[in-house]
Write a protein that holds these residues in place. Structure first.
Motif, PDB file in Angstrom:
ATOM      1  N   ILE A   1       0.781  -1.091   0.055  1.00  0.00           N
ATOM      2  CA  ILE A   1      -0.465   0.118   0.043  1.00  0.00           C
ATOM      3  C   ILE A   1       1.061   1.210   0.265  1.00  0.00           C
ATOM      4  CG2 ILE A   1      -1.672   1.168   1.673  1.00  0.00           C
ATOM      5  CD1 ILE A   1      -2.614  -1.112   2.124  1.00  0.00           C
ATOM      6  N   GLU A   2       1.644   1.252   0.481  1.00  0.00           N
ATOM      7  CA  GLU A   2       2.590   1.949   0.611  1.00  0.00           C
ATOM      8  C   GLU A   2       3.122   2.700  -0.717  1.00  0.00           C
ATOM      9  OE1 GLU A   2       6.077   4.800   0.850  1.00  0.00           O
ATOM     10  OE2 GLU A   2       6.172   2.398  -0.089  1.00  0.00           O
ATOM     11  N   SER A   3       3.546   2.618  -1.740  1.00  0.00           N
ATOM     12  CA  SER A   3       3.761   1.945  -2.938  1.00  0.00           C
ATOM     13  C   SER A   3       2.553   3.084  -3.192  1.00  0.00           C
ATOM     14  CB  SER A   3       3.706   0.983  -4.122  1.00  0.00           C
ATOM     15  OG  SER A   3       4.691   0.022  -3.010  1.00  0.00           O
ATOM     16  N   PHE A   4       1.486   3.211  -3.332  1.00  0.00           N
ATOM     17  CA  PHE A   4       0.863   3.699  -3.493  1.00  0.00           C
ATOM     18  C   PHE A   4       0.719   5.304  -2.772  1.00  0.00           C
ATOM     19  CE2 PHE A   4      -0.577  -0.164  -5.408  1.00  0.00           C
ATOM     20  CZ  PHE A   4      -0.325   0.160  -7.233  1.00  0.00           C
TER      21      PHE A   4
ATOM     22  N   PHE B   1       8.398   7.485  -5.350  1.00  0.00           N
ATOM     23  CA  PHE B   1       6.558   7.686  -5.786  1.00  0.00           C
ATOM     24  C   PHE B   1       7.190   8.623  -6.700  1.00  0.00           C
ATOM     25  CE2 PHE B   1       3.111   9.859  -5.394  1.00  0.00           C
ATOM     26  CZ  PHE B   1       1.722   8.866  -5.975  1.00  0.00           C
ATOM     27  N   LEU B   2       7.577   9.349  -6.966  1.00  0.00           N
ATOM     28  CA  LEU B   2       8.077  10.949  -7.537  1.00  0.00           C
ATOM     29  C   LEU B   2       9.084   9.898  -8.905  1.00  0.00           C
ATOM     30  CD1 LEU B   2       8.267  12.947  -8.663  1.00  0.00           C
ATOM     31  CD2 LEU B   2       9.888  13.371  -7.068  1.00  0.00           C
ATOM     32  N   VAL B   3       9.889   8.966  -8.587  1.00  0.00           N
ATOM     33  CA  VAL B   3      10.789   8.783  -9.422  1.00  0.00           C
ATOM     34  C   VAL B   3       9.652   7.144 -10.093  1.00  0.00           C
ATOM     35  CG1 VAL B   3      12.446   6.974  -9.709  1.00  0.00           C
ATOM     36  CG2 VAL B   3      12.769   8.206  -7.809  1.00  0.00           C
TER      37      VAL B   3
ATOM     38  N   LEU C   1       9.857 -10.432   2.442  1.00  0.00           N
ATOM     39  CA  LEU C   1       8.216  -9.424   2.668  1.00  0.00           C
ATOM     40  C   LEU C   1       8.085  -7.960   2.574  1.00  0.00           C
ATOM     41  CD1 LEU C   1       5.207 -11.470   4.261  1.00  0.00           C
ATOM     42  CD2 LEU C   1       6.193  -9.366   5.836  1.00  0.00           C
ATOM     43  N   SER C   2       9.407  -7.248   2.764  1.00  0.00           N
ATOM     44  CA  SER C   2       9.139  -5.489   2.397  1.00  0.00           C
ATOM     45  C   SER C   2       9.358  -5.887   0.949  1.00  0.00           C
ATOM     46  CB  SER C   2      10.154  -5.089   2.850  1.00  0.00           C
ATOM     47  OG  SER C   2      10.115  -5.487   4.864  1.00  0.00           O
ATOM     48  N   TRP C   3      10.076  -6.476   0.449  1.00  0.00           N
ATOM     49  CA  TRP C   3      10.629  -6.495  -1.126  1.00  0.00           C
ATOM     50  C   TRP C   3       9.999  -7.193  -1.801  1.00  0.00           C
ATOM     51  CZ3 TRP C   3      13.351 -10.895  -4.138  1.00  0.00           C
ATOM     52  CH2 TRP C   3      13.781 -10.176  -4.965  1.00  0.00           C
ATOM     53  N   ILE C   4       8.994  -8.453  -1.532  1.00  0.00           N
ATOM     54  CA  ILE C   4       8.108  -8.754  -2.909  1.00  0.00           C
ATOM     55  C   ILE C   4       6.834  -7.524  -2.354  1.00  0.00           C
ATOM     56  CG2 ILE C   4       6.250 -10.413  -2.827  1.00  0.00           C
ATOM     57  CD1 ILE C   4       8.141 -12.178  -1.874  1.00  0.00           C
ATOM     58  N   GLY C   5       6.187  -6.762  -1.328  1.00  0.00           N
ATOM     59  CA  GLY C   5       5.061  -5.813  -1.054  1.00  0.00           C
ATOM     60  C   GLY C   5       5.113  -4.818  -1.626  1.00  0.00           C
ATOM     61  N   SER C   6       6.094  -4.266  -1.632  1.00  0.00           N
ATOM     62  CA  SER C   6       6.789  -2.849  -1.891  1.00  0.00           C
ATOM     63  C   SER C   6       7.026  -3.246  -3.815  1.00  0.00           C
ATOM     64  CB  SER C   6       7.983  -1.957  -0.987  1.00  0.00           C
ATOM     65  OG  SER C   6       8.236  -1.227  -1.460  1.00  0.00           O
ATOM     66  N   GLY C   7       7.957  -4.550  -4.154  1.00  0.00           N
ATOM     67  CA  GLY C   7       8.063  -3.827  -5.446  1.00  0.00           C
ATOM     68  C   GLY C   7       6.709  -4.063  -6.737  1.00  0.00           C
ATOM     69  N   LEU C   8       6.056  -5.240  -5.857  1.00  0.00           N
ATOM     70  CA  LEU C   8       4.631  -5.473  -6.296  1.00  0.00           C
ATOM     71  C   LEU C   8       3.794  -4.316  -6.526  1.00  0.00           C
ATOM     72  CD1 LEU C   8       3.785  -8.898  -5.131  1.00  0.00           C
ATOM     73  CD2 LEU C   8       4.289  -8.859  -7.336  1.00  0.00           C
ATOM     74  N   GLY C   9       3.826  -3.510  -5.611  1.00  0.00           N
ATOM     75  CA  GLY C   9       3.078  -2.234  -5.196  1.00  0.00           C
ATOM     76  C   GLY C   9       4.096  -1.237  -5.965  1.00  0.00           C
ATOM     77  N   THR C  10       5.248  -1.110  -6.390  1.00  0.00           N
ATOM     78  CA  THR C  10       5.923  -0.343  -7.394  1.00  0.00           C
ATOM     79  C   THR C  10       5.198  -0.145  -8.734  1.00  0.00           C
ATOM     80  OG1 THR C  10       7.025  -0.023  -5.180  1.00  0.00           O
ATOM     81  CG2 THR C  10       8.331   1.434  -7.632  1.00  0.00           C
ATOM     82  N   ALA C  11       5.004  -1.628  -8.706  1.00  0.00           N
ATOM     83  CA  ALA C  11       5.251  -2.141 -10.336  1.00  0.00           C
ATOM     84  C   ALA C  11       3.914  -1.723 -11.041  1.00  0.00           C
ATOM     85  CB  ALA C  11       5.598  -3.542 -10.336  1.00  0.00           C
TER      86      ALA C  11
END
Length: 197
Positions: free
Chosen positions: A28-31, A116-118, A56-66
């Motif tokens: 969710i942090e990715s959004f 987020f900006l990147v 866990l953090s890497w998978i969650g954040s990576g999926l969200g950002t992608a």
């Protein structure tokens, strides 16, 4: 330390719930960049250990950002996404177009650069996902390792001067890289303003 022990006890008793919450929070942090990513990654490492919390953090954040990148890439001409095209994003887009994406990995590996900006700027620039996703994932992995390492063993970390020194050096190095990236962006903004005059 009692508070930390209570959290660890809760995480052990409800480890599936802890994993789901940790994964969703980093996703969710990715959004929602107002959420504290460093705190989420640190909490995951504290409760699930270095390897479990990091992955866990890497998978969650990576999926969200992608997913955010792919959504904006797909609909970036839509009026709905025009609100993201503010002055800062437009300057970041021009900077990325000029610089190329050699600093994309560094942007995601440094906690002092707004990812987020990147992500938004990369999507608006229509970066190839085959280029964006590996750079983003590898950069985030380095950053999350950097955050998870001290949080996974706070007692051992506090009692080891060598670990504290290494961590301080890593923080300084990360800050230096982030500062150079930001200065490069600011210099690009000044050049644009000079050209427009």
């Amino acid at each position: 330390m009692e508070y930390i022990q209570e959290l660890n006890h809760f995480a052990q008793n409800y480890w599936i719930l802890t994993m789901i919450i940790g994964l969703l929070a980093s996703f969710i942090e990715s959004f929602l960049p107002i959420l504290p990513l460093m705190a989420i990654v640190g909490a995951n490492a504290l409760l699930l250990g270095l390897f479990g919390g990091l992955v866990l953090s890497w998978i969650g954040s990576g999926l969200g950002t992608a997913l955010l990148f792919l959504i904006i890439s797909r609909f970036n001409d839509n009026k709905l996404f025009n609100k993201f095209r503010n002055k800062k994003v437009n300057k970041a887009i021009k900077w990325m177009d000029k610089k190329g994406f050699k600093l994309l990995f560094f942007a995601y590996s440094c906690p002092f650069v707004p990812s987020f900006l990147v992500t938004i700027a990369s999507a608006f620039c229509k970066v190839d996902p085959k280029c964006f996703i590996p750079a983003m994932l590898s950069g985030k992995f380095i950053m999350f390792l950097f955050i998870s390492y001290p949080m996974s063993d706070i007692k051992g970390f506090i009692n080891s001067p060598v670990k504290i020194l290494v961590f301080c050096l890593l923080v300084f190095l990360s800050w230096t890289i982030g500062n150079k990236v930001k200065k490069s962006l600011e210099n690009h903004e000044k050049d644009n303003e000079t050209e427009n005059v």
